[in-house]
Scaffold this active site. Sequence first.
Site, PDB file in Angstrom:
ATOM      1  N   CYS A   2       0.837  -1.210   0.000  1.00 55.10           N
ATOM      2  CA  CYS A   2       0.000   0.000   0.000  1.00 55.10           C
ATOM      3  C   CYS A   2       0.865   1.251   0.000  1.00 55.10           C
ATOM      4  CB  CYS A   2      -0.878   0.021   1.243  1.00 55.10           C
ATOM      5  SG  CYS A   2      -1.862  -1.450   1.439  1.00 55.10           S
ATOM      6  N   ARG A  27       3.984   0.996  -6.156  1.00 57.58           N
ATOM      7  CA  ARG A  27       3.923   0.060  -5.019  1.00 57.58           C
ATOM      8  C   ARG A  27       2.878  -1.023  -5.224  1.00 57.58           C
ATOM      9  NH1 ARG A  27       6.338   2.215  -0.504  1.00 57.58           N
ATOM     10  NH2 ARG A  27       4.975   1.162   0.935  1.00 57.58           N
ATOM     11  N   TRP A  76      -3.203  -2.286  -1.483  1.00 57.42           N
ATOM     12  CA  TRP A  76      -2.852  -3.558  -2.097  1.00 57.42           C
ATOM     13  C   TRP A  76      -3.412  -4.624  -1.157  1.00 57.42           C
ATOM     14  CZ3 TRP A  76      -0.047  -7.865  -0.685  1.00 57.42           C
ATOM     15  CH2 TRP A  76       0.114  -8.806  -1.707  1.00 57.42           C
ATOM     16  N   ASN A 102      -0.841   1.177   6.016  1.00 57.12           N
ATOM     17  CA  ASN A 102      -0.033   0.274   5.198  1.00 57.12           C
ATOM     18  C   ASN A 102       0.639  -0.698   6.152  1.00 57.12           C
ATOM     19  OD1 ASN A 102       1.635  -1.028   3.383  1.00 57.12           O
ATOM     20  ND2 ASN A 102       3.224   0.549   3.493  1.00 57.12           N
ATOM     21  N   GLY A 103       0.382  -1.987   5.953  1.00 48.51           N
ATOM     22  CA  GLY A 103       1.004  -3.001   6.811  1.00 48.51           C
ATOM     23  C   GLY A 103       0.024  -4.131   7.053  1.00 48.51           C
ATOM     24  N   GLU A 485      21.221 -18.605  -6.975  1.00 51.60           N
ATOM     25  CA  GLU A 485      21.012 -17.156  -6.996  1.00 51.60           C
ATOM     26  C   GLU A 485      19.811 -16.772  -6.146  1.00 51.60           C
ATOM     27  OE1 GLU A 485      22.829 -14.890  -7.691  1.00 51.60           O
ATOM     28  OE2 GLU A 485      21.563 -13.133  -7.850  1.00 51.60           O
ATOM     29  N   LYS A 489      20.103 -14.162  -2.967  1.00 52.82           N
ATOM     30  CA  LYS A 489      19.268 -12.958  -2.906  1.00 52.82           C
ATOM     31  C   LYS A 489      18.517 -12.904  -1.596  1.00 52.82           C
ATOM     32  CE  LYS A 489      20.345 -10.568  -5.776  1.00 52.82           C
ATOM     33  NZ  LYS A 489      21.554 -11.236  -5.984  1.00 52.82           N
ATOM     34  N   GLU A 492      21.019 -12.269   1.383  1.00 55.37           N
ATOM     35  CA  GLU A 492      21.767 -11.009   1.469  1.00 55.37           C
ATOM     36  C   GLU A 492      20.878  -9.806   1.736  1.00 55.37           C
ATOM     37  OE1 GLU A 492      23.870  -9.678  -1.995  1.00 55.37           O
ATOM     38  OE2 GLU A 492      22.535 -10.735  -3.349  1.00 55.37           O
ATOM     39  N   HIS A 508      20.795 -37.117   0.765  1.00 55.37           N
ATOM     40  CA  HIS A 508      22.110 -37.528   1.279  1.00 55.37           C
ATOM     41  C   HIS A 508      22.479 -36.747   2.539  1.00 55.37           C
ATOM     42  CE1 HIS A 508      22.766 -40.032  -2.226  1.00 55.37           C
ATOM     43  NE2 HIS A 508      22.258 -39.052  -2.955  1.00 55.37           N
ATOM     44  N   LYS A 607      28.866  -2.962  -2.586  1.00 55.03           N
ATOM     45  CA  LYS A 607      28.479  -3.238  -3.976  1.00 55.03           C
ATOM     46  C   LYS A 607      29.628  -3.926  -4.713  1.00 55.03           C
ATOM     47  CE  LYS A 607      26.061  -3.388  -7.638  1.00 55.03           C
ATOM     48  NZ  LYS A 607      25.064  -4.487  -7.732  1.00 55.03           N
TER      49      LYS A 607
HETATM   50  C1  AGP Z   1      25.194 -10.264  -5.515  1.00 59.51           C
HETATM   51  O1  AGP Z   1      23.874  -9.794  -5.208  1.00 59.51           O
HETATM   52  C2  AGP Z   1      26.211  -9.652  -4.622  1.00 59.51           C
HETATM   53  N1  AGP Z   1      26.120  -8.240  -4.658  1.00 59.51           N
HETATM   54  C3  AGP Z   1      27.617 -10.221  -4.840  1.00 59.51           C
HETATM   55  O2  AGP Z   1      27.537 -11.625  -4.706  1.00 59.51           O
HETATM   56  C4  AGP Z   1      28.300  -9.939  -6.199  1.00 59.51           C
HETATM   57  O3  AGP Z   1      27.659 -10.659  -7.221  1.00 59.51           O
HETATM   58  C5  AGP Z   1      29.766 -10.399  -6.102  1.00 59.51           C
HETATM   59  O4  AGP Z   1      30.383  -9.643  -5.093  1.00 59.51           O
HETATM   60  C6  AGP Z   1      30.543 -10.227  -7.408  1.00 59.51           C
HETATM   61  O5  AGP Z   1      30.592  -8.872  -7.722  1.00 59.51           O
HETATM   62  P1  AGP Z   1      31.074  -8.475  -9.225  1.00 59.51           P
HETATM   63  O6  AGP Z   1      30.077  -9.071 -10.161  1.00 59.51           O
HETATM   64  O7  AGP Z   1      31.074  -6.977  -9.241  1.00 59.51           O
HETATM   65  O8  AGP Z   1      32.445  -9.062  -9.417  1.00 59.51           O
END
Ligand code: AGP
Length: 612
Positions: A2, A27, A76, A102-103, A485, A489, A492, A508, A607
């Site tokens: 919402c 949203r 929503w 919202n919540g 992946e 996600k 993290e 196993h 990043k």
């Molecule tokens: C993925 O969501 C992460 N941010 C991290 O695993 C990232 O993919 C990894 O550090 C590699 O970074 P790069 O692709 O810039 O080398």
Amino acid sequence: MCGIVGFNGHHEAAAVLLDGLTKLEYRGYDSAGIAVRDGSKDATIVKAKGRLDHLKEKTDNGRSVIGTCGIGHTRWATHGEPSENNAHPHCSDDGNVIGVHNGIIENYQELKEKLLRNGYTFYSETDTEVAIKLVDYYYKKYLGTPVDAINHALVRIRGSYALELMFKEYPDEIYAARKDSPMILGVADGESFIASDVPAILKHTRTVYYIGNLQMARVGKGEITFYNLDGDEIEIEPKTIDWDAEAAEKSGYEHFMMKEIHEQPKAVADTLHSAVKDGKIDLAGLGLTEEEIRELQQIYIVACGSAYHVGVAAQYTIEDLADIPVRVELASEFRYRHIPLAQNALVIIISQSGETADSLAALRKAKEKNLKTLGIVNVIGSSIAREADHVFYTMAGPEIAVATTKAYSAQLIAADCIAVYFGMVRGRITEEKGAEYLDALESLPKQIEKILEDKERLQWFASKQSNAHDVFFIGRGMDYAVTLEGSLKLKEISYVHSEAYAAGELKHGTISLIEDGTLVISVLTQKALIEKTVSNMVEVKSRGAYLMGLTTYGNYDIEDVADFTTYIPDTDPHFAISLAVVPLQLLAYYFAVSRGLDVDKPRNLAKSVTVE
Ligand code: AGP
């Protein structure tokens, strides 16, 4: 989820509210409404099911609703189907308290029963109506102030809320309270603003207050008083939004991650088009000669994190389409391990940033061994791009969120193009087959858009499951590659522990961890392996697992086993995980949002990991 807005000032409120709600449309919503007071005790409430345009039509773009103090909401649906009746604002029967929320009020049933016992009736199926009538109940019971009434109610309420309330006896004020759901407040030129997120008020003010959890506010015209849950006044420092609206603009999305998830169709299309010449995939521009490609006896793919997961997927595609053995290595291991490297080998380093220390070190090790190197990189001119012998730039554009999404998807496409092109050069794929693969790849952007249109279902599912403690992702073949992946996600950005497992490997050992209610997410896009994975789903289900199935339209039998199933469009199995990854990204995102976490900047993460 919402969206809420509030305005208290000298201008007509309705137009400001509608404009703010428009900025929050991203949203997701299914109905909307506003409530406005003109300084008297009477309020005008207008609600409409469907798009905001319907509400604008009902209010003649706000002109028919008079007053300079008001609240607005895009709903929503979580409790109660989308309808005008369930749309916010909601109010107590005598109009004493009007509010939007919202919540999710987790204990709304028990609170509803309490209110029913005290003579209250209900016209909607929403948890919000319960919360508002609970405030009304305490307001009348203690004959106190709005702050007292809200305090009493919030002590009883369990769940999340960004709540805006108006009281008949206080026609020139708005009250707000927050727990876990986003809310900001702002002031400018004797006027006050409330919203779920900055884009809704950025045009009016850059001075905002980030109200904290279990805090409340009394919003006058241009002045705001904050309180803690005990009703004591507290100070909150105003922050100045210094975004350069262009550069940092999230296009109205709440987080860069959601913006970037929605940019994936373009990232995929642009990356693919960069590899297409005269209507076919042509990577001659990489600088690898056709003879070098034909003589290749081994490919090593070296990367970290999500980029490594792309390598795991690419191994299946390149081996299948180009018939070259592929080894996938974690860069942090590759750089230190003694590996007897085949001489006729190509080392592919995948890196969004092009600056990851381990991946750069791995590249340098490969070059010391005189091996040909190819970088798949998103940042032009980055170290890996400059030092690799050849580079394939992904065209994802700047990726701001720490958790990669569009860069991952662009890297997958780059790897697919390499697989198809190498396969054609090595005579493993005919030109016709190559054209078929290109058609399938060119359909992916629209197919991703189709998945994104249905994201509210995943949001609903995540809001139900976001208290999970251990989540398992299972799949076979390339489905296993994408579970890696999906698991990363989730971990993290939502801090929920999870594990990706090859479905056939569960028995196993790890299956001993499956208990009643353990969430298991099963990916089933690889037609030849679906039956095997279904049997693994039955195994965990019989041990109490709560199963989510992620499969292609048409595989409706999955619903016989899964408790919740989400679908993606059908495509060539080699490329299906470019679609399957999108629901997994959304799931992780909504888990994190419903847990009130900093989606774009998760704790402990950077990043680009430019140090070991
Ligand atoms: C993925 O969501 C992460 N941010 C991290 O695993 C990232 O993919 C990894 O550090 C590699 O970074 P790069 O692709 O810039 O080398």
